[in-house]
Design an enzyme around this catalytic site. Structure first.
Site, PDB file in Angstrom:
ATOM      1  N   THR A 173     -49.316 106.263-117.746  1.00 31.33           N
ATOM      2  CA  THR A 173     -48.394 105.207-118.176  1.00 31.33           C
ATOM      3  C   THR A 173     -47.820 104.534-116.933  1.00 31.33           C
ATOM      4  O   THR A 173     -47.120 105.171-116.140  1.00 31.33           O
ATOM      5  CB  THR A 173     -47.263 105.792-119.034  1.00 31.33           C
ATOM      6  OG1 THR A 173     -47.834 106.461-120.165  1.00 31.33           O
ATOM      7  CG2 THR A 173     -46.328 104.695-119.514  1.00 31.33           C
ATOM      8  N   CYS A 186     -41.416 111.711-121.079  1.00 34.78           N
ATOM      9  CA  CYS A 186     -41.979 110.376-121.298  1.00 34.78           C
ATOM     10  C   CYS A 186     -40.934 109.345-121.715  1.00 34.78           C
ATOM     11  O   CYS A 186     -40.666 108.397-120.978  1.00 34.78           O
ATOM     12  CB  CYS A 186     -43.082 110.443-122.352  1.00 34.78           C
ATOM     13  SG  CYS A 186     -44.572 111.298-121.785  1.00 34.78           S
ATOM     14  N   LYS A 225     -37.861 108.323-119.167  1.00 37.76           N
ATOM     15  CA  LYS A 225     -38.287 107.693-117.903  1.00 37.76           C
ATOM     16  C   LYS A 225     -39.099 106.435-118.165  1.00 37.76           C
ATOM     17  O   LYS A 225     -39.067 105.486-117.370  1.00 37.76           O
ATOM     18  CB  LYS A 225     -39.037 108.684-117.019  1.00 37.76           C
ATOM     19  CG  LYS A 225     -40.355 109.212-117.544  1.00 37.76           C
ATOM     20  CD  LYS A 225     -41.553 108.520-116.936  1.00 37.76           C
ATOM     21  CE  LYS A 225     -42.840 109.142-117.399  1.00 37.76           C
ATOM     22  NZ  LYS A 225     -44.043 108.364-116.995  1.00 37.76           N
TER      23      LYS A 225
END
Length: 433
Positions: free
Chosen positions: A121, A260, A263
């Site tokens: 990501t 996940c 952040k």
């Protein structure tokens, strides 16, 4: 197909094992020799249901192996980059050092016709920055975001609810190679979206931002419910019947955490500021703020049920992982609350079905025990902070016989208030009267 996976943390290990399960020949690469040794023996260095069995079966088949030597990717044609993108220290932005290092390590071994596939990501614009480096070797670049849910990662990889390909305009080879990788999922009907790099990068962070917003919305309603005497659980049920809204992710409680969602939304805001469109995402600051306030409110409720001051009180904490079916305590609301109470002088005794070891590494000062019963023995209050099935199914009568004071704060709104009150407990919850 012959595939390499660069980075064998949570995402990479799951992806490598699942690709081998689908029949591909897979080599997983990581710089951490201890991690590689564990994976090679079928022991993932984290808890994920179904993964150990998958690692063992894939390794036994000869289709899956692990190494620290990146040169062993030479025979592979598709190379997945699955390294972490943690929050940059002292900033909301994502730390892309590991992505950049992974690409650099790949470059000497790429061949014309190879495909590098980003799964990490990343902030929008990352693929556009890297594509020239990859194409200089004659290889192509694609971005294929992951949508894994911890606790369901194997299922989400083997049977994804959608596949997104971000590819350069007209790169039919990249699309064809990805179709080959995901042939079984496509045959089973998983939808496919073929788009550009920027859109593919935005899909994951946009999805996470939307989910975070939905969770924080119902938690904002919980604040209003507490001020008015309303019941946020019944409120969520009622508005959830609206097909435009839906009931999923409308569970008020302690809020979101993990490695996940927090952040990613912060990195999204940081990237928007760099692009000059920070006002478009300003609402995410309040989403983050609401989420953090739930932790403060949980500490306040703990104070209330023990008479105003937690100092010297024995408080049992049930749950340390950020969610059930995981041992992940990164940015865990449960662990945060436990540590806040400890700092206020409480005698906190915590437990979790899977996250005791990860908690001991991250917060060695916290007292942990093996069971809910042991934690609750002699407790002045019990806090349920992670909704593990073992905790949801506790016998309130039996637990009441262990606690010094039968008072429980349900931080996840997952218990039956009537049942617990009938068993003699003082029951409190976030957003409920």
């Amino acid at each position: 197909m012959k595939i390499s996976v660069i980075g064998c943390g949570y995402l990479g290990a799951v992806h490598a094992a699942c690709m081998a399960e689908l029949g591909h020949e897979v080599i997983g690469i990581d710089v951490d020799a201890a991690k590689i040794a564990l994976l090679a023996e079928g022991h993932p260095p984290f808890f994920e249901p179904g993964l150990p069995e998958l690692l063992l079966s894939a390794s036994a088949s000869g289709r899956l192996r692990f190494s620290t030597d990146v040169a062993q990717i030479a025979e592979a044609r598709v190379h997945f980059v699955a390294v972490g993108t943690p929050q940059l220290e002292g900033s909301n932005a994502a730390d892309l050092r590991f992505v950049d290092a992974a690409i650099e390590s790949l470059l000497p071994h790429l061949k014309p016709g190879d495909l590098v596939v980003g799964k990490s990501t990343v902030p929008v614009g990352t693929a556009a920055r890297l594509v020239g480096l990859v194409e200089s070797t004659g290889a192509s670049l694609a971005w294929n975001p992951e949508f894994l849910r911890e606790g369901f990662a194997v299922k989400d990889t083997l049977a994804p609810d959608r596949l997104v390909y971000g590819i350069a305009p007209g790169d039919v080879t990249a699309e064809a190679l990805l179709d080959g990788v995901y042939a079984s999922a496509l045959a089973a009907g998983s939808p496919k979206v073929v788009t550009d790099f920027a859109t593919a990068e935005l899909v994951k962070v946009s999805a996470n931002a939307f989910l975070a917003t939905k969770i924080s919305f119902i938690n904002a309603m919980a604040e209003v419910a507490e001020a008015t005497g309303a019941d946020v659980t019944q409120l969520a049920d009622a508005i959830g019947y609206d097909a435009r809204i839906g009931r999923r992710f409308l569970n008020a409680g302690l809020g979101f955490g993990g490695g996940c969602l927090p952040k990613d939304i912060r990195a999204f805001m940081a990237r928007a500021e760099e692009l000059g469109v920070d006002q478009a995402l300003s609402f995410l600051s309040e989403v983050d703020g609401i989420n953090m306030r739930r932790r403060e409110r949980m500490v306040d409720l703990a104070r209330e049920v023990v008479g105003g001051d937690v100092a010297g009180k024995r408080i049992a904490v049930l749950g340390l992982a950020f969610k059930p079916d995981s041992d992940d305590v990164r940015d865990s609301p449960a662990l945060d609350v436990a540590l806040r109470l400890t700092e206020l002088g409480a005698d906190v005794v915590a437990t979790d079905p899977q996250a005791l070891e990860t908690t001991r590494r991250r917060a060695p000062q916290l007292v942990t025990v093996a069971s809910a019963q042991e934690a609750a023995t002699g407790a002045d209050a019990v806090l349920l902070l992670t909704e593990w099935r073992e905790f949801r199914e506790l016998d309130p009568v039996a637990l009441a016989s262990l606690a010094r004071v039968p008072a429980i704060v349900d931080g996840r709104n997952c218990l039956d208030p009537v049942q617990w009150r009938e068993a003699g407990w003082t029951y409190r919850a976030l957003g409920r009267p």
